[in-house]
Design a protein around this motif. Structure first.
Motif, PDB file in Angstrom:
ATOM      1  N   ARG A 180      -6.061 -51.330  -1.390  1.00 56.54           N
ATOM      2  CA  ARG A 180      -6.435 -52.684  -2.026  1.00 56.54           C
ATOM      3  C   ARG A 180      -5.331 -53.371  -2.656  1.00 56.54           C
ATOM      4  NH1 ARG A 180     -10.912 -54.995  -1.704  1.00 56.54           N
ATOM      5  NH2 ARG A 180     -12.866 -53.882  -1.766  1.00 56.54           N
ATOM      6  N   THR A 209      -0.513 -67.032  -1.260  1.00 59.86           N
ATOM      7  CA  THR A 209      -1.152 -65.889  -1.285  1.00 59.86           C
ATOM      8  C   THR A 209      -1.492 -65.069  -2.292  1.00 59.86           C
ATOM      9  OG1 THR A 209       1.039 -64.449  -1.001  1.00 59.86           O
ATOM     10  CG2 THR A 209       0.063 -65.185   1.058  1.00 59.86           C
ATOM     11  N   LEU A 230      -5.039 -65.471  -3.259  1.00 65.69           N
ATOM     12  CA  LEU A 230      -6.171 -64.752  -2.213  1.00 65.69           C
ATOM     13  C   LEU A 230      -7.117 -63.938  -2.852  1.00 65.69           C
ATOM     14  CD1 LEU A 230      -4.010 -63.690   0.941  1.00 65.69           C
ATOM     15  CD2 LEU A 230      -5.507 -65.705   0.879  1.00 65.69           C
ATOM     16  N   ILE A 273       6.454 -60.986   3.147  1.00 61.82           N
ATOM     17  CA  ILE A 273       6.156 -62.071   3.443  1.00 61.82           C
ATOM     18  C   ILE A 273       7.056 -63.221   3.140  1.00 61.82           C
ATOM     19  CG2 ILE A 273       3.666 -61.617   3.735  1.00 61.82           C
ATOM     20  CD1 ILE A 273       3.392 -63.029   0.995  1.00 61.82           C
ATOM     21  N   SER A 322      -9.808 -60.577  -2.903  1.00 62.92           N
ATOM     22  CA  SER A 322      -9.941 -59.333  -2.539  1.00 62.92           C
ATOM     23  C   SER A 322     -10.801 -59.577  -0.921  1.00 62.92           C
ATOM     24  CB  SER A 322     -10.306 -58.493  -3.400  1.00 62.92           C
ATOM     25  OG  SER A 322      -9.783 -57.192  -3.263  1.00 62.92           O
TER      26      SER A 322
END
Ligand SMILES: Nc1nc2c(ncn2[C@@H]2O[C@H](COP(=O)(O)OP(=O)(O)OP(=O)(O)O)[C@@H](O)[C@H]2O)c(=O)[nH]1
Length: 382
Positions: A52, A72, A75, A202, A77
């Protein structure tokens, strides 16, 4: 750095400045190459797995949906397997399956045999900013299960979020993870299971680079494409050429000279510039037109005697080249060679039309590849 643009073919309206429009319009269909008749569930998969919050959904959103990295942070889960079929907007004809962190292999409703059987690549994401011991245990469990079901899967480990690490720390983390993961495999007599490691984030181009390598391994036509690019650059005085999937900025092939990150970044930036300008100024008066189509091409001259040259190859692919100014004086020759190159690329992929799409649909199953003679003429190997 002063940049001189000569951008032709502009179109479509959109507001985000540093990214591709999310509802990007590719313009006229080119059914000869990209149309797919494969039902989406039969398409080969790239699985994104890991603990996770390791960054799986972020990777998928940033690479394939042009989400900006900062977004992000918000975002949520993932609670169930999220299947993303990106083939309608990208050359990459796969489904990306994003798994929720905790996949329970003992759960009878989780049919992992079915999932792994149709998988081309399994990407396991490890958060390098966190304690990775638990992730290593999970990695071992996952890859060993998957390998027993399907030994053909490419196992890719993304050591992710390395933007928070110093250069020394990055190298040390990679060495340690590499060592421990392979020791675990050796203890389980799984030496044949090969893991590839990538340092990713990223927040820079490393995630695109890593994804490019993952995707390239799944392209049966890769040697042919490389061969064509080699022939093209050597006959045109070009230093480096990339064949890009425009929407994801994944390069699906390049010539055989080594890739340096700077060149790759420069070419990615060029795609952004061209599409941005095209989207803002390229629409016709009546609002029709598209940001990327057969007419798309751009030349950017940098102040260090380098020229960047972009041209449309197919509906999803662009060729981006780096060359010296003096070589660009022979533009006529380059354009002629490009014309031959483009034709050859179309011939390489048109073999997939009758059945399915080229990339991916043949990656798992029966590859129907074409070889290319040294003059660049494709011919069947069978
Ligand atoms: N610094 C840094 N943070 C990242 C990077 N990638 C993702 N994150 C952050 O990591 C957090 C978790 O990202 P997610 O993409 O939701 O993680 P996930 O693995 O999909 O999580 P689950 O859905 O719970 O399995 C978010 O806050 C992201 O902004 C990265 O490359 N660098």
């Amino acid at each position: 750095m002063s940049i001189q643009y000569e951008v032709e073919q502009l179109a479509d309206s959109y507001g985000v400045s540093d990214s591709f429009p999310k509802d990007f319009d590719y313009g006229e269909e080119e059914p000869d190459i990209e149309d797919s008749s494969a039902p989406s569930d039969s398409k080969p998969r790239i699985l994104l797995m890991g603990l996770r919050r390791s960054g799986k959904s972020s990777i998928q959103k940033v690479v394939f949906h042009k989400m900006s990295p900062n977004e992000t942070l918000f975002l949520e889960s993932t609670n169930k397997i999220y299947k993303d079929d990106i083939s309608s907007s990208s050359f990459v004809n796969f489904q990306i399956w994003d798994f929720p962190g905790q996949v329970d292999f003992l759960d009878p409703t989780f049919d992992y045999e079915m999932i792994f059987r149709g998988t081309g690549a399994l990407i396991f994401v490890i958060d390098a900013q966190d304690d990775y011991m638990e992730a290593l245990g999970r990695l071992h469990l996952t890859v060993s299960r998957a390998y027993r079901v399907n030994p053909e899967i490419n196992f890719e480990v993304f050591i992710h979020k390395v933007d928070g690490l110093s250069d020394d720390h990055k190298i040390e983390t990679q060495r340690d993870i590499h060592q421990r993961a392979n020791d675990d495999l050796a203890d389980a007599s799984l030496e044949k299971l090969h893991l590839s490691f990538y340092l990713t984030s990223i927040y820079d181009h490393s995630i695109f680079e890593a994804f490019s390598k993952v995707v390239q391994k799944l392209i049966p036509q890769l040697p042919t494409l490389e061969n064509l690019l080699n022939i093209f650059i050597s006959n045109s005085g070009i230093e480096k050429a990339f064949l890009f999937d425009v929407v994801s900025k994944i390069y699906i092939a390049t010539d055989s000279s080594p890739v340096d990150m700077q060149s790759y970044e420069l070419c990615c930036d060029m795609i952004d510039v061209v599409i941005d300008v095209s989207c803002i100024y390229g629409l016709r008066e009546d609002g029709s037109g598209s940001a990327y189509d057969k007419e798309s091409m751009a030349i950017i001259k940098l102040n260090n005697t380098t020229v960047l040259y972009l041209k449309e190859v197919t509906k999803f692919l662009a060729l981006v080249c780096i060359l010296r100014e003096e070589s660009f004086e022979r533009k006529g020759l380059i354009d002629y060679n490009f014309h031959c190159f483009r034709k050859a690329i179309h011939e390489v992929f048109e073999v997939g039309v009758s059945a399915q799409r080229p990339l991916g649909s043949q990656a798992v199953g029966s590859p129907r590849n074409k070889a290319v003679a040294l003059n660049g003429t494709p011919r069947n190997t069978v």
